[in-house]
Design an enzyme around this catalytic site. Structure first.
Site, PDB file in Angstrom:
ATOM      1  N   GLY A 289       3.923   6.125  -0.018  1.00  0.00           N
ATOM      2  CA  GLY A 289       4.014   4.367  -0.768  1.00  0.00           C
ATOM      3  C   GLY A 289       4.132   3.242   0.559  1.00  0.00           C
TER       4      GLY A 289
ATOM      5  N   GLY B 117       6.188   3.850   3.149  1.00  0.00           N
ATOM      6  CA  GLY B 117       7.283   4.271   3.213  1.00  0.00           C
ATOM      7  C   GLY B 117       7.207   5.758   2.445  1.00  0.00           C
ATOM      8  CD  GLN B 118       6.266   9.934   3.404  1.00  0.00           C
ATOM      9  OE1 GLN B 118       5.985  10.529   2.322  1.00  0.00           O
ATOM     10  NE2 GLN B 118       5.001   9.202   4.255  1.00  0.00           N
TER      11      GLN B 118
ATOM     12  CG  ASP C 216       1.900  -3.038  -3.358  1.00  0.00           C
ATOM     13  OD1 ASP C 216       0.263  -2.533  -3.333  1.00  0.00           O
ATOM     14  OD2 ASP C 216       2.178  -2.193  -2.808  1.00  0.00           O
TER      15      ASP C 216
END
Length: 263
Positions: free
Chosen positions: A16, A19-20, A129
């Site tokens: 994302g 990050g993960q 977002d």
């Protein structure tokens, strides 16, 4: 990565903004009646100030009572790395559904995302977002996740603070050029999301795959176009969302129009 803090990771769920995501077992201390949670781990170290801002935003997000928002559970920082956990929905997202979606189901998910945005706006929060990967799916529709924390960790930054450059097509160009995120910017994002989900294409045409900077230049230079293949009244909703900021419908109005269309 095997885990963070007292979260035991089972497997990665994907990437994302900055990050993960991981599937993890719920720590015993969390007072929620679920076995599994999703955990996002930011890829860059966070300062104490950024950590405080992120926790403040997540606290505000979690205080919004909405069945259309993914529930955040917990947040923390370990060795300078920020993470937070949230509700896990196994059906995937509009970007990567676990099973094929019917057009009506896809529209219902976008309508639910619009309802989530409306609930955030009513609480004075701009999501920042809205995109396919942040609309998570369940049998009844969708839930909006991943509040735009990228801006929290890159405060004062505009274009580079919006997350991966291959997602700039969903960002209001006014924000990309340095404007302040406002509710109308989320409505713009809903319009682009709707166009992508209903028509299978971007309002900017074929954007370069894997070249974020070129995609950014295309977005900033091009005038968004509604595909002639998009059925009415969906095309009309998209056009309204992409209109001048002061003339765009509210997120609640977008949700109502989509609900009528998805019947």
């Amino acid at each position: 990565m095997q885990g963070i803090a007292d979260y035991e990771f089972i497997r990665p769920l994907g990437a994302g903004n900055h990050g993960q995501f991981y599937l993890a077992r719920r720590p015993a201390r969390l007072p929620v009646d679920v076995e599994l949670v999703a955990v996002k781990v930011l890829s860059a170290e966070s300062s104490d100030a950024a950590f405080r801002r992120a926790v403040r935003e997540l606290t505000a997000f979690s205080a919004v009572a909405s069945p259309y928002l993914v529930s955040p559970f917990d947040a923390g920082q370990q060795d300078g790395t920020f993470y937070y956990s949230m509700e896990y929905l196994p059906d995937g997202s509009l970007a990567n559904p676990a099973a094929p979606l019917s057009p009506a189901a896809a529209l219902r998910a976008v309508a639910d995302a619009a309802r989530a945005v409306a609930d955030l706006h009513a609480a004075g929060i701009v999501h920042r977002d809205v995109k396919p990967g942040n609309v998570l799916l369940h049998p009844g529709g969708g839930k909006l996740s991943d509040l735009g924390l990228a801006q929290v960790f890159t405060e004062g930054v505009t274009i580079t603070g919006m997350g991966p450059l291959d997602t700039v097509e969903y960002v209001d160009p006014a924000v990309l050029m340095g404007g302040r995120p406002v509710p109308a910017a989320d409505v713009w994002s809903l319009g682009v999301l709707l166009h992508r989900v209903a028509g299978g294409s971007s309002v900017y045409g074929d954007l370069p795959d894997g070249d974020g900077l070129l995609a950014l230049r295309r977005v900033l230079a091009a005038t968004p176009q509604v595909s002639g293949a998009l059925p009415e009244p969906v095309a009309g909703i998209v056009r309204a969302c992409l209109g001048p900021a002061g003339e765009r419908p509210s997120a609640a109005a977008v949700a109502a129009l989509l609900s009528e269309t998805a019947r």
